[in-house]
Design an enzyme around this catalytic site. Structure first.
Site, PDB file in Angstrom:
ATOM      1  CB  CYS A   2      -0.879   0.014   1.233  1.00 27.50           C
ATOM      2  SG  CYS A   2      -1.790  -1.510   1.437  1.00 27.50           S
ATOM      3  NE  ARG A  27       4.430   1.942  -1.038  1.00 27.63           N
ATOM      4  CZ  ARG A  27       5.632   1.564  -0.624  1.00 27.63           C
ATOM      5  NH1 ARG A  27       6.696   2.021  -1.229  1.00 27.63           N
ATOM      6  NH2 ARG A  27       5.765   0.747   0.390  1.00 27.63           N
ATOM      7  CD1 TRP A  76      -1.155  -5.269  -4.585  1.00 29.51           C
ATOM      8  CD2 TRP A  76      -0.786  -6.370  -2.675  1.00 29.51           C
ATOM      9  NE1 TRP A  76      -0.797  -6.555  -4.897  1.00 29.51           N
ATOM     10  CE2 TRP A  76      -0.564  -7.259  -3.754  1.00 29.51           C
ATOM     11  CE3 TRP A  76      -0.623  -6.862  -1.373  1.00 29.51           C
ATOM     12  CZ2 TRP A  76      -0.178  -8.580  -3.577  1.00 29.51           C
ATOM     13  CZ3 TRP A  76      -0.255  -8.188  -1.199  1.00 29.51           C
ATOM     14  CH2 TRP A  76      -0.032  -9.030  -2.298  1.00 29.51           C
ATOM     15  CG  ASN A 102       2.397  -0.637   3.581  1.00 27.40           C
ATOM     16  OD1 ASN A 102       1.993  -1.696   3.104  1.00 27.40           O
ATOM     17  ND2 ASN A 102       3.638  -0.208   3.424  1.00 27.40           N
ATOM     18  N   GLY A 103       0.861  -2.936   5.497  1.00 32.10           N
ATOM     19  CA  GLY A 103       1.471  -4.056   6.224  1.00 32.10           C
ATOM     20  C   GLY A 103       0.407  -5.046   6.648  1.00 32.10           C
ATOM     21  CD  GLU A 481      14.044  -9.993 -15.169  1.00 37.64           C
ATOM     22  OE1 GLU A 481      13.806 -10.742 -14.208  1.00 37.64           O
ATOM     23  OE2 GLU A 481      13.587  -8.836 -15.242  1.00 37.64           O
ATOM     24  CE  LYS A 485      10.459  -7.192 -15.852  1.00 35.05           C
ATOM     25  NZ  LYS A 485      11.200  -7.849 -14.880  1.00 35.05           N
ATOM     26  CD  GLU A 488       6.701  -8.324 -13.617  1.00 31.78           C
ATOM     27  OE1 GLU A 488       7.876  -8.108 -13.891  1.00 31.78           O
ATOM     28  OE2 GLU A 488       6.208  -8.042 -12.518  1.00 31.78           O
ATOM     29  CG  HIS A 504      17.736 -33.679 -18.390  1.00 33.40           C
ATOM     30  ND1 HIS A 504      18.221 -34.972 -18.362  1.00 33.40           N
ATOM     31  CD2 HIS A 504      18.796 -32.891 -18.680  1.00 33.40           C
ATOM     32  CE1 HIS A 504      19.522 -34.963 -18.597  1.00 33.40           C
ATOM     33  NE2 HIS A 504      19.890 -33.707 -18.803  1.00 33.40           N
ATOM     34  CE  LYS A 601       9.243  -0.778  -9.027  1.00 33.33           C
ATOM     35  NZ  LYS A 601       9.723  -1.576 -10.159  1.00 33.33           N
TER      36      LYS A 601
HETATM   37  O1  M6R Z   1      12.141  -4.142  -4.540  1.00 34.70           O
HETATM   38  P1  M6R Z   1      12.751  -5.493  -4.794  1.00 34.70           P
HETATM   39  O2  M6R Z   1      13.877  -5.410  -5.781  1.00 34.70           O
HETATM   40  O3  M6R Z   1      13.173  -6.190  -3.542  1.00 34.70           O
HETATM   41  O4  M6R Z   1      11.592  -6.348  -5.443  1.00 34.70           O
HETATM   42  C1  M6R Z   1      11.770  -7.712  -5.705  1.00 34.70           C
HETATM   43  C2  M6R Z   1      10.675  -8.247  -6.606  1.00 34.70           C
HETATM   44  O5  M6R Z   1       9.431  -8.103  -5.995  1.00 34.70           O
HETATM   45  C3  M6R Z   1      10.656  -7.544  -7.967  1.00 34.70           C
HETATM   46  O6  M6R Z   1      11.890  -7.625  -8.605  1.00 34.70           O
HETATM   47  C4  M6R Z   1       9.570  -8.142  -8.878  1.00 34.70           C
HETATM   48  O7  M6R Z   1       9.901  -9.455  -9.200  1.00 34.70           O
HETATM   49  C5  M6R Z   1       9.402  -7.294 -10.144  1.00 34.70           C
HETATM   50  N1  M6R Z   1       8.044  -6.825 -10.244  1.00 34.70           N
HETATM   51  C6  M6R Z   1       9.662  -8.007 -11.391  1.00 34.70           C
HETATM   52  O8  M6R Z   1       9.555  -7.179 -12.513  1.00 34.70           O
END
Ligand code: M6R
Length: 606
Positions: A2, A27, A76, A102-103, A481, A485, A488, A504, A601
């Site tokens: 949040c 966020r 969130w 938040n939390g 990676e 991407k 998500e 395998h 985020k």
């Molecule tokens: O803020 P952080 O780098 O610790 O975040 C880690 C992951 O949550 C973050 O990299 C997430 O996987 C991204 N949304 C990927 O694009």
């Protein structure tokens, strides 16, 4: 998770609160709400709505009462779905006290039962509402002292929280508190701000204060008092924000993600600046890097992939064993760690709870803790012995791009630094890596010139239901990676594999027409031929191969050429086309690029 913002001062509060929320919407965007303490009435003015901030703005109307202090929240969801009622702020039963959170309050159920028995009526399913009721009672006991009430309540809470509270009888005051979740105070002239991160107020002030663990901020337009939970007044931990306000704007780009992709050359150059010839004392002064016996890297998501690439470079250059651990798994398996372990925590936000907890676990057992982080004043660097700040600037899009690039650069810089002090690299190799690092910004720039053809190529695969990514050596984490991407952003099945693992099992996934993105090792690498064989294997089963390579590759159906570099540095280049593929696929599918569904985020819950 949040986003939280508060404003108190000479201006009308609505504008800075809404502006701050807009900056923090990355966020969380399930719902949004605000509470204003009016100058005329004795009730708070509250508006909240499920959905994005725009939904809230639509219902605000024109009859907004005069108010010089207010709090705002973008959510969130954790406890309770994203509904109007579960949106923050939450009120006490008098309608005079409002709280945003938040939390996660872990003991909310037991608190709620006690409060309900005592006659409190709850309106939402959230864990957060309990805090409003607790604070209301505590404030009465403390004869209207909201800060004292906050300290009392924080002592009763378990879990993680950033809290802001406001009361209509004391309209100029906002009280905040934090444990395991971020809260910064922005210091203005006759006005002050509170927020989850500095982007909420950098347009107004560059002066900020960090709140430490279990600290409470009692803030009016003219004063800021920070205390611990016993009420002891603490010194101000002030810092200057280096980010530029315009850096957090879209600047003419259709999406933040595209803007951030184009900022990568600068982010890499900034992160390298003054560090190629060695990390300076400013970075390393808090940590003894001599005599370490192993390196453990903890991180999540994209940062984890940067750590995996780091393993190849650090192991080879510094001749030391490196384990890379998913932070969420690490501490639960009782890993072996001691004072000869160097723990590197990688995090863009510096607030990821899983990474923070893994880091604390290692620190408690004596490990030397080194953070790689993009956010000044966040919790992970604050709790580390040393920090290498990546200088990517604010990353707003949920999908990490420029932060990843700078995390890779940080890994190389640490590998090079350890290699130098351990005497495990030849002068020739050091010179080669230094040279190649300095060339990276220009090479990424060169790849960015091919964005349009790459977007066009991606559109050909619009109807694909699945996409696979293959790589070897550092190309393997790059493949992971690329798949992350795509998942998500495009919400489609995507997986990354090590080329050697295909036979395998994963090769069974290949059907006629399956798109396979092959990240070719550097042409001079021993693995280039092996990867060429993997391409033949998938092609023989009908796959359509898109190769990312630094040489021509006739076997590929489509080729994306990237410049040559040292084999370990290649992910900095090869990931760029993968980012573009995911970006374009999200657009053709009509998805929200900057705020993909279900994601936030900054993930401040475990
Ligand atoms: O803020 P952080 O780098 O610790 O975040 C880690 C992951 O949550 C973050 O990299 C997430 O996987 C991204 N949304 C990927 O694009």
């Amino acid at each position: 998770m949040c986003g939280i913002v508060g404003y108190t001062g000479k201006e009308l509060a609505l504008t800075p609160v809404l502006e701050g929320l807009r900056k923090l919407e990355y966020r969380g965007y399930d719902s949004a709400g605000i509470a204003l303490a009016t100058t005329t009435g004795h009730k708070l003015w509250i508006q909240k709505r499920a959905g994005k901030l725009g939904n809230l703005e639509e219902i605000l109307g024109s009859t907004i009462p005069e108010s010089h202090s207010g709090i705002g929240h973008t959510r969130w969801a954790t406890h309770g779905g994203p509904t109007d009622l579960n949106a923050h702020p939450h009120l006490d039963n008098d309608g005079k006290l409002a709280v945003i959170h938040n939390g996660i309050i872990e003991n909310y159920l037991e608190l709620r039962l006690v409060l309900e028995k005592a006659g409190h009526t709850f309106k939402s399913e959230t864990d957060s509402e309990s805090v409003a009721h607790l604070l209301s009672d505590a404030r009465k006991q403390r004869k209207g002292d909201l800060a004292a009430a906050m300290r009392d309540v924080c002592r009763q809470l378990r879990g993680s929280f950033t809290l802001l509270a406001i009361h209509s009888d004391d309209p100029g005051r906002i009280v905040g508190a934090r444990r395991n979740s971020p809260l910064v105070v922005g210091i203005g002239d006759g006005e002050n701000f509170l927020a989850s991160d500095v982007s909420a107020f950098i347009a107004h002030t560059k002066r900020a204060l960090e709140l430490g663990q279990d600290e409470v901020a009692d803030v009016t337009g003219e004063s800021i008092v920070i205390t611990d939970l016993t009420g002891k007044i603490l010194p101000h931990n002030e810092f200057e924000i280096s980010w530029d306000a315009s850096a957090a704007e879209r600047g003419g780009f259709e999406h933040f993600m595209l803007k951030e992709i184009f900022e990568q050359p600068k982010a890499i150059a900034d992160t390298l600046l003054g560090r190629i010839q060695g990390l300076d004392e400013e970075v390393t002064k808090g940590i003894n890097l001599a005599g370490i016996e192993k390196v453990v890297i903890v991180a999540c998501g994209t940062a984890f992939h940067a750590g995996l690439v780091g393993k190849y470079a650090i192991e080879k250059w510094a001749n030391i064993a490196v384990d890379v651990e998913l932070a969420s798994e690490y501490r639960y398996r009782d890993p072996s760690v001691d004072s000869n372990t160097l723990l590197i925590a990688i995090s863009q936000s510096g607030e990821t709870m899983d990474t923070l907890m893994a880091m604390r676990y290692a620190k408690e057992r004596g490990a030397r803790v080194f953070a790689v982080c993009n956010t000044n004043g966040s919790t992970i660097p604050r709790e580390s012995d040393a920090v290498l700040y990546t200088r990517a600037g604010p990353e707003v899009a949920v999908a990490s791009t420029k932060a990843f690039e700078t995390q890779l650069v940080a890994m190389y810089l640490i590998g090079l630094h350890l290699g130098r002090i351990r005497g495990t690299m030849s002068q020739e190799l050091i010179a080669e890596i230094e040279h190649e690092l300095s060339e990276l910004p220009a090479k990424v720039e060169q790849i960015l010139e091919t964005v349009e053809p790459l977007r066009e190529l991606t559109r050909r695969f619009n109807s694909a239901t699945s996409m696979l990514f293959l790589g070897r050596n550092v190309g393997f984490p790059t493949a992971l990676e690329g798949a992350l991407k795509l998942k998500e952003l495009a919400y489609m099945h995507a997986e990354g594999f090590a080329g050697g693992e295909l036979k395998h099992g994963p090769i069974a996934l290949i059907e006629v027409g399956t798109p396979v993105v092959a990240i070719m090792p550097a042409a001079n690498s021993l693995l280039a031929e092996k990867m060429a064989s993997n391409i033949q294997e998938v092609k023989a089963r009908g796959a359509v191969v898109i190769a990312i390579a630094d040489i021509d590759l006739p076997a590929a159906d489509y080729l994306v050429r990237i410049p040559k570099t040292h084999e370990f540095l290649q992910p900095v280049l090869s990931v760029v086309p993968l980012q573009i593929i995911a970006y374009e696929m999200a657009i053709v599918r009509g998805n929200d690029v900057d705020q993909p569904r279900n994601l936030a985020k900054s993930v401040t819950v475990e």
